[in-house]
Design a protein around this motif. Structure first.
Motif, PDB file in Angstrom:
ATOM      1  N   GLU A   1      -7.656  -2.730  -4.954  1.00 51.09           N
ATOM      2  CA  GLU A   1      -7.648  -1.449  -4.253  1.00 51.09           C
ATOM      3  C   GLU A   1      -6.380  -0.654  -4.542  1.00 51.09           C
ATOM      4  N   GLN A   2      -5.275  -1.322  -4.842  1.00 48.77           N
ATOM      5  CA  GLN A   2      -4.000  -0.637  -5.045  1.00 48.77           C
ATOM      6  C   GLN A   2      -3.691  -0.373  -6.520  1.00 48.77           C
TER       7      GLN A   2
ATOM      8  N   ALA B   1       1.285   2.479  -3.525  1.00 50.70           N
ATOM      9  CA  ALA B   1       0.103   2.619  -4.382  1.00 50.70           C
ATOM     10  C   ALA B   1      -0.208   4.105  -4.632  1.00 50.70           C
ATOM     11  N   LEU B   2      -0.870   4.391  -5.744  1.00 50.70           N
ATOM     12  CA  LEU B   2      -1.550   3.461  -6.641  1.00 50.70           C
ATOM     13  C   LEU B   2      -0.608   3.046  -7.786  1.00 50.70           C
TER      14      LEU B   2
ATOM     15  N   ALA C   1       0.811  -1.214   0.000  1.00 54.12           N
ATOM     16  CA  ALA C   1       0.000   0.000   0.000  1.00 54.12           C
ATOM     17  C   ALA C   1       0.843   1.263   0.000  1.00 54.12           C
TER      18      ALA C   1
END
Length: 373
Positions: free
Chosen positions: A204-205, A184-185, A181
């Motif tokens: 999500e990432q 990310a992104l 995370a």
């Protein structure tokens, strides 16, 4: 060794270009620049064929055929049983491989299929030897490449090999199923291990419009490469790519031990039009894995005939199939009717004309992972 290694590397790249694994100039240049043998200096294991269980023998740097083998289009096992490397063994070992250097044609094919462009940020799940990490770094620059490896010792060896080449991407030791995370992104995520279910963290990432390239597999041994596009609503979908691609499953996604078997003499029997021979077909078995994602298979002799048994290790449901006078009989028991579920999904696949893998798409939502055609 330098001139010989370069010559072998050029020959390999020419072969991969001719067979279509390398399709564009940037990846050809990367393959010509990154020496695969530089990531195999700790040796590898060669399979020793025989009548008994599979055995593996170490091949160390400097031994006859070591360098030539590094530039064959073959996967080379680099770790056995989670901790054992070639330098640890004299003779042979009969345990399961747990890490390898993937065959170069598949590595380059996947990098081509990733559809990267300069400036894109990529997260690689499964550093392994570091060879594919080196190719990515050569193409995109070390500031755009993050790679995460579950095994700290494997990660350390990859870090050393990359540093020898002057390459310093971001390397993380940790659970790749959680992504990373802090970086990310990402524009792209690529996994060099198989997954049972695509992790939500990867979606999500990945920025909307970005892609995830991963092998989706199961506990019945069939897997396919999927390229998923992440959508604004947090879902992802995309096609399977041709080729029956197989990677070792990520360690947390490997099947659990079966434990104590249920009473396989119980349950209700009926005739079935779909018998166990369907499990010998790669695509059909892949579809069965979506119908029964927690099922494992075993074969056993019972009452004078061979039975193919599927056991759902999560629910406890099971189904046993055998032939009687040319007819297939299924006996099943448990909270659910396992083979009924398999039949229903395979029936829809047959009704659609048995579409091939490239006509199938994977869809990921908060409710789970589905297969469509």
């Amino acid at each position: 060794m330098t001139d010989q290694a370069q010559q072998l590397r050029n020959q390999l790249v020419d072969t991969l270009t001719a067979n279509g694994s390398v399709r564009t100039a940037p990846w050809k240049q990367a393959a010509e620049a990154i020496p695969r043998h530089g990531f195999l200096r700790g040796g590898f294991f060669r399979r020793v064929d025989g009548a008994g269980p599979t055995a593996w023998a170490p091949v160390m740097e400097g031994e006859d055929d070591w360098l030539e083998a590094c530039y064959r289009d073959e996967s080379l096992v680099t770790q056995i049983a989670g901790t054992i490397v070639p330098a640890d063994i004299r003779g042979q070992i009969m345990r399961q491989p747990t890490s390898s250097s993937t065959l170069p044609s598949l590595v380059l094919r996947m990098l081509e299929d990733l559809h990267v462009e300069p400036g894109m940020k990529v997260l690689e799940i499964g550093t392994g030897t570091g060879y594919s990490t080196g190719l990515l770094t050569r193409r995109l620059g070390e500031q755009n490449v993050t790679s995460i490896e579950y095994d700290e010792d494997v990660a350390s060896r990859a870090r050393t090999a990359l540093a020898r080449l002057g390459l310093h991407p971001t390397l993380i030791s940790g659970d790749g199923l959680l992504g990373y995370a802090d970086g990310a992104l990402y524009d792209r995520i690529i996994a060099t291990c198989g997954v049972h279910t695509v992790p939500v963290a990867w979606i999500e990432q990945t920025r909307p419009g970005g892609m995830i390239l991963t092998t989706v597999g199961g506990w019945l041994g069939s897997s396919e490469l999927a390229r998923l596009t992440v959508h604004d609503d947090g879902t992802a979908s995309g096609p399977l790519l041709s080729g029956q691609v197989g990677f070792m499953l990520a360690r947390p996604h490997t099947p659990p031990p079966l434990g104590l078997l249920p009473d396989l003499g119980a349950g209700k029997e009926r005739e079935t039009l779909i018998g166990a021979e369907v499990l010998s077909d790669w695509t059909a078995r892949f579809i069965v894995q979506f119908a029964a994602p927690h099922a494992q298979r075993l074969t056993m002799e019972r009452d004078g005939h061979t039975e193919d048994v599927l056991i759902d290790v999560e629910s406890g449901s099971w189904a046993a199939l055998y032939q009687d006078d040319g007819r297939w009989i299924v006996r099943q028991d448990g909270p659910g009717t396992l083979w009924d579920t398999v039949e229903e999904m395979l029936g829809r696949w047959h009704a659609a004309g048995r579409p091939v893998a490239e006509d199938l798409t994977v869809h990921l939502t908060p409710r789970g992972q589905t297969l469509r055609w």
